[in-house]
Design an enzyme around this catalytic site. Sequence first.
Site: not given
Length: 199
Positions: A8, A12, A70-71, A154-155, A182
């Site tokens: 969600t 991404k 998944d990162s 983001f992140g 990545h």
Amino acid sequence: MEILLATTNLHKIREFREMCKPFSHLEILSLHQFPSYIAPVETGKTFKENAILKAEHAAKQLNVWAIADDSGLVVPFLQGQPGIYSRRYAGPEACDADNRKKLLQEMARLTTQEDRSAYYECCLAVANSSGLKKCVQGVCEGFILTEAKGRYGFGYDSLFVKNDYEKTFAELDETIKNRISHRRKAFERLAAFLENLRG
């Protein structure tokens, strides 16, 4: 052909849809179109294990082809943290700013660029209702600044500078970031599979 991106996360979803534009035969769905779906608890100990878990669960529960990502960020001098806990590094309810603040605090004693080295890792898994069909990995190496810079991404993007670049991921134009990230590296290893995927 429809394929579900099992997330969600709007960042991404946008990034992945942009990368999938060359594959006109694919229609990218997201979990926003399946509001009653309950994602599994991420019990894996690696990005790969969690990506496979999420892809297989969504594919089986919703009877669709699914891709799961998944990162996260890995800092070797912090014994691999934040790692698979990147999204919830500062706690289960933490926001990106909370996670960045904790990372800077944990790295305050690290003063050289070598000590502050880090890398983003991404694993992409593809499954259908019968199980896993493909899993790939991409890595982007760089280092962590001592303060945030930039307003995009983001992140941890505003703290991360890729090797051989002078700007953080949050300062780079989105099209440049999407070309060197990545996730892009993992996607490139998935491209031939997606090109031949016809249901």
